[in-house]
Design a protein around this motif. Structure first.
Motif, PDB file in Angstrom:
ATOM      1  N   ASN A  90       0.843  -1.194   0.000  1.00 23.20           N
ATOM      2  CA  ASN A  90       0.000   0.000   0.000  1.00 23.20           C
ATOM      3  C   ASN A  90       0.878   1.243   0.000  1.00 23.20           C
ATOM      4  N   ASN A  91       0.240   2.390  -0.089  1.00 19.13           N
ATOM      5  CA  ASN A  91       0.976   3.651  -0.224  1.00 19.13           C
ATOM      6  C   ASN A  91       1.955   3.873   0.930  1.00 19.13           C
ATOM      7  N   GLU A  92       1.588   3.410   2.103  1.00 25.63           N
ATOM      8  CA  GLU A  92       2.433   3.636   3.267  1.00 25.63           C
ATOM      9  C   GLU A  92       3.710   2.802   3.236  1.00 25.63           C
ATOM     10  N   ASP A  93       3.808   1.882   2.298  1.00 30.00           N
ATOM     11  CA  ASP A  93       5.036   1.089   2.149  1.00 30.00           C
ATOM     12  C   ASP A  93       6.057   1.795   1.265  1.00 30.00           C
ATOM     13  N   THR A  94       5.675   2.903   0.669  1.00 27.09           N
ATOM     14  CA  THR A  94       6.603   3.653  -0.171  1.00 27.09           C
ATOM     15  C   THR A  94       7.757   4.182   0.671  1.00 27.09           C
ATOM     16  N   ALA A  95       8.976   3.817   0.288  1.00 26.26           N
ATOM     17  CA  ALA A  95      10.160   4.204   1.065  1.00 26.26           C
ATOM     18  C   ALA A  95      11.400   3.684   0.351  1.00 26.26           C
ATOM     19  N   VAL A  96      12.537   4.114   0.848  1.00 28.60           N
ATOM     20  CA  VAL A  96      13.800   3.477   0.475  1.00 28.60           C
ATOM     21  C   VAL A  96      14.032   2.348   1.480  1.00 28.60           C
ATOM     22  N   TYR A  97      14.281   1.175   0.955  1.00 21.43           N
ATOM     23  CA  TYR A  97      14.475  -0.005   1.793  1.00 21.43           C
ATOM     24  C   TYR A  97      15.955  -0.340   1.868  1.00 21.43           C
ATOM     25  N   TYR A  98      16.401  -0.606   3.097  1.00 24.16           N
ATOM     26  CA  TYR A  98      17.808  -0.904   3.360  1.00 24.16           C
ATOM     27  C   TYR A  98      17.935  -2.266   4.026  1.00 24.16           C
ATOM     28  N   CYS A  99      18.946  -3.007   3.650  1.00 25.48           N
ATOM     29  CA  CYS A  99      19.281  -4.196   4.420  1.00 25.48           C
ATOM     30  C   CYS A  99      20.504  -3.875   5.269  1.00 25.48           C
ATOM     31  N   ALA A 100      20.625  -4.593   6.375  1.00 28.01           N
ATOM     32  CA  ALA A 100      21.696  -4.324   7.320  1.00 28.01           C
ATOM     33  C   ALA A 100      22.142  -5.632   7.954  1.00 28.01           C
ATOM     34  N   ALA A 101      23.393  -5.672   8.348  1.00 24.39           N
ATOM     35  CA  ALA A 101      23.973  -6.843   8.998  1.00 24.39           C
ATOM     36  C   ALA A 101      24.519  -6.434  10.349  1.00 24.39           C
ATOM     37  N   GLY A 102      24.231  -7.237  11.353  1.00 26.77           N
ATOM     38  CA  GLY A 102      24.682  -6.881  12.692  1.00 26.77           C
ATOM     39  C   GLY A 102      25.030  -8.066  13.546  1.00 26.77           C
ATOM     40  N   LEU A 103      25.934  -7.848  14.475  1.00 22.97           N
ATOM     41  CA  LEU A 103      26.357  -8.879  15.422  1.00 22.97           C
ATOM     42  C   LEU A 103      25.661  -8.723  16.768  1.00 22.97           C
ATOM     43  N   GLN A 104      24.720  -7.815  16.837  1.00 22.38           N
ATOM     44  CA  GLN A 104      24.085  -7.537  18.129  1.00 22.38           C
ATOM     45  C   GLN A 104      23.223  -8.702  18.582  1.00 22.38           C
ATOM     46  N   SER A 105      22.856  -8.695  19.840  1.00 24.84           N
ATOM     47  CA  SER A 105      21.966  -9.730  20.339  1.00 24.84           C
ATOM     48  C   SER A 105      20.599  -9.593  19.685  1.00 24.84           C
ATOM     49  N   TRP A 106      19.881 -10.681  19.625  1.00 21.28           N
ATOM     50  CA  TRP A 106      18.580 -10.695  18.957  1.00 21.28           C
ATOM     51  C   TRP A 106      17.608  -9.696  19.600  1.00 21.28           C
ATOM     52  N   GLU A 107      17.754  -9.482  20.866  1.00 24.17           N
ATOM     53  CA  GLU A 107      16.855  -8.559  21.562  1.00 24.17           C
ATOM     54  C   GLU A 107      16.975  -7.124  21.046  1.00 24.17           C
ATOM     55  N   ARG A 108      18.082  -6.832  20.394  1.00 25.30           N
ATOM     56  CA  ARG A 108      18.311  -5.461  19.911  1.00 25.30           C
ATOM     57  C   ARG A 108      18.145  -5.371  18.395  1.00 25.30           C
TER      58      ARG A 108
END
Length: 128
Positions: A90-108
């Motif tokens: 829907n219209n509210e999904d319009t955005a720039v989408y980024y992927c990211a990689a992290g070593l943080q704990s799952w809670e974060r």
């Protein structure tokens, strides 16, 4: 040098589906599986927001409430890749989408500043 490369963005109609891909270059397979992967998005005039995350071997997945039930996330560790399948856009999904990689704990996993590497982003535009 670690590089995340997103692809698959574009212009779609409301109700359509779209799949995004993110390939992580510069990490061996053994190192890639150490990272949780996240998807974020940023719409014009808004802050970057969490969309989805998947744990190192895919055993844990989480989504923002706004996309729950419409988006799915997966990863292919031998291919150093993660995917975001977006349905019922829907219209509210319009955005720039980024992927990211992290070593943080799952809670974060929802915290953007906890991720170590980011892609350049891919534009998703949903027209009504």
């Amino acid at each position: 040098q670690v590089q995340l490369v997103e692809s698959g963005g574009g212009l779609v109609q409301a109700g359509d589906s779209l799949s995004l891909s993110c390939r992580v270059n510069g990490l061996s397979f053994g190192r890639f599986v150490r990272y949780s992967m996240g998807w974020f998005r940023q719409a014009p005039g808004k802050e970057r927001e969490f969309v989805a995350a998947i744990s190192r071997f895919g055993s844990m997945i989480d989504f923002a409430d706004s996309v729950k039930g419409r988006f799915t996330v997966s990863r292919d560790n031998p291919k150093n890749s993660v995917y975001l399948r977006m349905n019922s856009l829907n219209n509210e999904d319009t955005a720039v989408y980024y992927c990211a990689a992290g070593l943080q704990s799952w809670e974060r996993k929802t915290l953007a500043n906890e991720y170590d590497y980011w892609g350049q982003g891919t534009q998703v535009t949903v027209s009504s």
